[in-house]
Every structure is written in structure tokens, then in C-alpha cells.
Design a protein around this motif. Structure first.
Motif, short mmCIF file in Angstrom:
data_model
loop_
_atom_site.label_atom_id
_atom_site.label_comp_id
_atom_site.label_asym_id
_atom_site.label_seq_id
_atom_site.Cartn_x
_atom_site.Cartn_y
_atom_site.Cartn_z
N UNK A 1 0.83 -1.23 -0.16
CA UNK A 1 -0.02 -0.08 -0.06
C UNK A 1 0.70 1.29 0.10
N UNK A 2 2.00 1.19 0.54
CA UNK A 2 3.06 2.36 0.74
C UNK A 2 3.47 2.72 -0.84
N UNK A 3 3.56 1.58 -1.60
CA UNK A 3 4.01 2.21 -3.04
C UNK A 3 2.95 2.60 -3.55
N UNK A 4 1.74 2.10 -3.48
CA UNK A 4 0.37 2.87 -4.06
C UNK A 4 0.34 4.14 -3.73
N UNK A 5 0.48 4.51 -2.32
CA UNK A 5 0.15 5.85 -2.14
C UNK A 5 1.57 6.68 -2.30
N UNK A 6 2.65 6.15 -2.45
CA UNK A 6 3.56 7.10 -3.09
C UNK A 6 3.46 7.40 -4.41
N UNK A 7 3.21 6.46 -5.21
CA UNK A 7 2.91 6.61 -6.60
C UNK A 7 1.90 7.85 -6.86
N UNK A 8 0.89 7.41 -6.09
CA UNK A 8 -0.39 8.41 -6.28
C UNK A 8 0.08 9.87 -5.95
N UNK A 9 0.89 10.06 -4.80
CA UNK A 9 1.45 11.59 -4.60
C UNK A 9 2.30 11.89 -5.62
N UNK A 10 3.21 11.09 -6.05
CA UNK A 10 4.15 11.61 -7.29
C UNK A 10 3.22 11.81 -8.41
N UNK A 11 2.30 11.21 -8.85
CA UNK A 11 1.76 11.39 -9.81
C UNK A 11 0.91 12.84 -9.90
N UNK A 12 0.29 13.23 -8.59
CA UNK A 12 -0.31 14.47 -8.56
C UNK A 12 0.73 15.61 -8.58
N UNK A 13 2.04 15.42 -8.04
CA UNK A 13 3.15 16.36 -8.05
C UNK A 13 3.46 16.58 -9.34
N UNK A 14 3.50 15.71 -10.31
CA UNK A 14 3.86 15.68 -11.52
C UNK A 14 2.82 16.49 -12.32
N UNK A 15 1.69 16.21 -12.07
CA UNK A 15 0.49 17.18 -12.89
C UNK A 15 0.41 18.29 -12.37
N UNK A 16 0.80 18.55 -10.91
CA UNK A 16 0.84 20.00 -10.46
C UNK A 16 1.74 20.97 -11.26
#
Length: 450
Positions: A1-16
């Protein structure tokens, strides 16, 4: 779950970063908050499914408008006005207006984004927003400032209201500007809606202790943090940047708690008085004469004045309270503070420490209080002003100050407990981000996809 959470945050930061290209201040603010939230998404995957981050990093609306006004020479000038209404999940948008030449959309968005979590931390029902203009009130006459404020409010009035959006003051917007803004709002709307603006004069709905609130609140928070680590303000050397309301009243409260404030600054330079700053002189210079900090030498000739406001962080101190502006403590300044043995840094301005500086403080075990927690006293007192306006009552200074002190203690405890709950005890930055986010997130979840 940690990997999914980190990937989600990184994806949002990339979009921002892609969507808000070049908006450095806003991107830094989002980065600082989102990186703290990875443990939250590990425990709450439903937040990912509801696209909470995608929604919370995008303002509800961004309002940009022309502000034409006439100076005393009859010349027409044009400035740009902003109001970013970021998130109202827990209450009406709430956040200051900043009048300063540096104002642009990135700065207003960064301030508005921070305001979401800061306001949430107060425990009061207020959402996040921010506004302002690239207008510079310095060197302008009262009549010029009045004409600008009236033109600014001619547009802004259509977007605000006691239950919609409640602006307040910030850099360049004090009691004078709030008075002009409120007077014109009242004329345009033909309504005495005192709760539409905070920071008003005491004769028309303002609150006692509002002037002191951010500075006092900063010291109340810092005092809790110090005491929790078996340290006291008593006998400590304190350096404070700035010399506006926040800095002056932080100095006053720190002195009351037994500290020795040895330096203050303005945009030109700083003063250093090893015997302890004469606060009465500072108040006369800044609040009465609207002078420059170097005028302090006329009162205390033995003091030292140096050009370059950022150089203030070279002064050896136990506690540093940056109360001037964003980004004033960079990595170089942070290293100097650490090498000089600073024990605590607490932010009175909005994000005055860069991300690199924060890392340096935390990696060197310096107690660090982030702005969204430690400078929340101003907006907390603004919300108390709104309450008084709704009740058509005025509380005493003592009543407001006591409520403020309790709010700041509660903010510290919530940040501390959240950091511990999510696996990083003592990290007040992470704790404040999580505590502020959770309340907003839960409200958004209940209210659906809007």
C-alpha cells in the motif's frame, strides 16, 4: 500500500508542475504538503479513489481583474487584482489580501493553498482563500490608497460575503485599507454586513487583540513546543525578522516570557541591540512615524544597523522567528543558524523557510514550527471576530487572548499527536499537514464529488 500511496502522490505532484508551470511558490507549497501525506493515503485508500488530491490542489475558482485608479496628479494607473477561492469544505473562504509589487497568481495560490490547512488547524469553521494586488501602498497618500481600495472593491464585492468569502489584511493591508474596503463594500451592497471583512477598526466591528494575534499566537505556539522539550523562553536570545504587527507583537510576548529580543529588520536592513531591543522605540518608528528600522539608532545610538535584511540570520541566537516574507531563510541561512546553535525556529510569516532550509533544521534536530501551524493566530482571531459580528457582541481583550492561547495550544497538540499517530513523532511539519488535511478530507468525502 505504501508504494501505491507514494505513486499517487508523485503522480499528482507531476501534474501540478505541468499544469502550473513556472508557479514556483505554489509548486513548493503543494510539494511540502503532499509529501507529508503519503502515510495518510496508506491508511485511507478511499481518499485515492475519491481523487481527493486532484481536487484539493485545484482552486474552486481563480478571479483576476483590472483595478484602474487615479493618483493625486490626475494620472490613471492600472493594477491587477486577484482572489483565489481555494476550498470551502469546512466553511466560507477565509484569507487575507496582500498589496505588494511582488504579488502574482503563483504567490496568491501558494498562500491560498496554505490557508486551507492553516484554517482547518484552528478548529474553526473556515475554508481557504487568498487575494491581493501588485499595487504598492508605500509612498502613496491616503487619498490614493482610498481610491485604489474603492476600485479594488468595486470588483471584489461581487465575489465575497459573510457566508461566502471573508477577506482580511496581509502585507500592505492594515486597518486603514480594511476600513476603506469595508466602507465601499457597505455602500455598494447597501448592507451593514460587518462579517464580510476582518481586521476592522474597533468602532465598526473589529476585535480586540486582532492586531496582536499573529505575533502572540506565534509565541504561544513556540512556547508550547519549547516546554514540550524542556526548554523555556526565559533568558533565551531571540532574533525576529520583520518589524510589522507580527514581529512587533511576537517580540512583545517573547519579552513578557523572559526572552531577550536582540534583532529586528525591515526590507532595507536590520538592527542588532545586544542589550535587548527597546520595543517602545520600534513601535514609535513603525506604528506612529511609519519610518525605517535604521531610525532605531536615533533612540539607541549604541545599537548596530546593517544593510541587507536577510543578513539578520547571521546573528547568534537561541530562537529564530522569521516574520517578514516567504523564502527569507534559504539553505545558507539555515546552515548558519544551525552552526550558531539555534534551538528552535518558528515561522511567523507565510513559508519564510525554503524546503531545503526546513530539511536542514530537521536533519540537525532543531525544533521547527511550520507557518500553517505557528502563525495561525491571526486567522484564528479573525474567525473570532466573525463570531462576534454574528453575535453582535464584543469580547474583552482578555477573553479573546485566552481563546487565542487555547487555540494555539490545541494546534500544537493536534500536530504533535498526528505526527505520532502516523509514525513520525516530533515532526511538527508532517503533523500539522496531516491534522489540517484530515478535517478537510473528511468533509470533502461526506459532501460528494463537487
Amino acid at each position: 500500500m505504501e508504494a501505491k500511496a507514494r505513486a499517487y502522490v508523485n503522480d499528482i505532484l507531476k501534474r501540478v508542475k505541468e499544469v502550473n508551470n513556472g508557479e514556483i511558490e505554489f509548486i513548493d507549497a503543494v510539494t511540502e504538503v503532499l509529501n507529508s501525506l503519503v502515510p495518510v493515503f496508506e491508511k485511507h485508500p478511499e481518499f485515492i479513489d475519491a481523487a481527493l488530491l486532484e481536487r484539493i490542489v485545484e482552486p474552486d475558482r481563480q478571479i483576476i481583474f483590472r483595478v484602474p485608479w487615479m493618483n493625486d496628479n490626475g494620472e490613471v494607473k492600472v493594477n491587477r487584482g486577484f482572489r483565489v477561492q481555494f476550498n470551502n469544505a469546512i466553511g466560507p473562504y477565509k484569507g487575507g489580501l496582500r498589496f505588494h509589487p511582488s504579488v502574482n497568481l503563483s504567490i496568491i495560490k501558494f498562500l491560498g493553498f496554505e490557508q486551507i490547512f492553516k484554517n482547518s488547524l484552528t478548529g474553526l469553521p473556515i475554508g481557504g482563500g487568498k487575494g491581493g494586488s501588485d499595487f504598492d501602498p508605500k509612498g502613496k497618500t491616503n487619498n490614493e490608497i482610498m481610491r485604489f481600495c474603492q476600485s479594488f472593491m468595486a470588483e471584489l464585492n461581487m465575489h465575497i460575503g459573510p457566508n461566502i468569502d471573508v477577506p482580511a489584511g496581509d502585507i500592505g493591508v492594515g486597518a486603514r485599507e480594511i476600513g476603506y474596503l469595508y466602507g465601499y463594500y457597505k455602500k455598494l451592497r447597501n448592507a451593514s454586513e460587518q462579517g464580510v471583512l476582518t481586521g476592522k477598526g474597533l468602532t465598526f466591528g473589529g476585535s480586540l487583540a486582532r492586531t496582536e494575534a499573529t505575533g502572540y499566537g506565534l509565541v504561544y505556539f513556540t512556547d508550547e513546543m519549547l516546554k514540550d522539550n524542556n526548554i523555556s523562553f526565559k533568558g533565551k536570545k531571540v532574533v525576529i525578522s520583520g518589524s510589522g504587527n507580527v514581529a512587533i507583537y511576537a517580540a512583545q510576548k517573547a519579552i513578557e516570557l523572559g526572552a531577550k529580543v536582540i534583532a529586528l529588520s525591515d526590507s532595507n536592513g536590520y538592527i542588532y541591540d545586544e542589550t535587548g531591543i527597546n520595543l517602545g522605540a520600534i513601535k514609535e518608528i513603525k506604528e506612529v512615524n511609519r519610518g525605517r528600522i535604521k531610525d532605531y539608532l536615533n533612540y539607541v545610538p549604541s545599537a548596530k544597523y546593517e544593510e541587507g535584511c536577510r543578513e539578520i540570520w547571521k546573528i547568534k541566537c537561541d530562537v529564530a522567528l522569521p516574520c517578514a516574507t516567504q523564502g527569507e531563510i534559504n539553505s545558507e541561512s539555515a546552515k548558519i543558524l544551525v552552526n550558531n546553535g539555534v534551538k528552535a525556529v518558528a515561522e511567523g510569516a507565510n513559508m519564510p523557510s525554503t524546503l531545503e532550509a526546513i530539511d536542514i533544521f530537521q536533519n540537525n534536530n532543531v525544533l521547527f514550527a511550520p507557518a500553517k501551524a505557528s502563525n495561525a493566530g491571526g486567522v484564528a482571531c479573525s474567525a473570532l471576530e466573525m463570531s462576534q459580528n454574528s453575535l453582535r457582541l464584543s469580547w474583552t481583550f482578555k477573553e479573546v487572548d485566552e481563546k487565542l492561547k487555547n487555540i494555539m495550544k490545541e494546534i500544537y497538540n493536534n500536530a504533535k499527536n498526528s505526527a505520532k499517530q502516523f509514525g513520525n513523532p516530533g515532526n511538527i511539519v508532517m503533523g500539522a499537514n496531516i491534522a489540517g488535511f484530515m478535517k478537510v478530507a473528511e468533509a470533502m468525502m461526506y459532501q460528494g464529488i463537487i
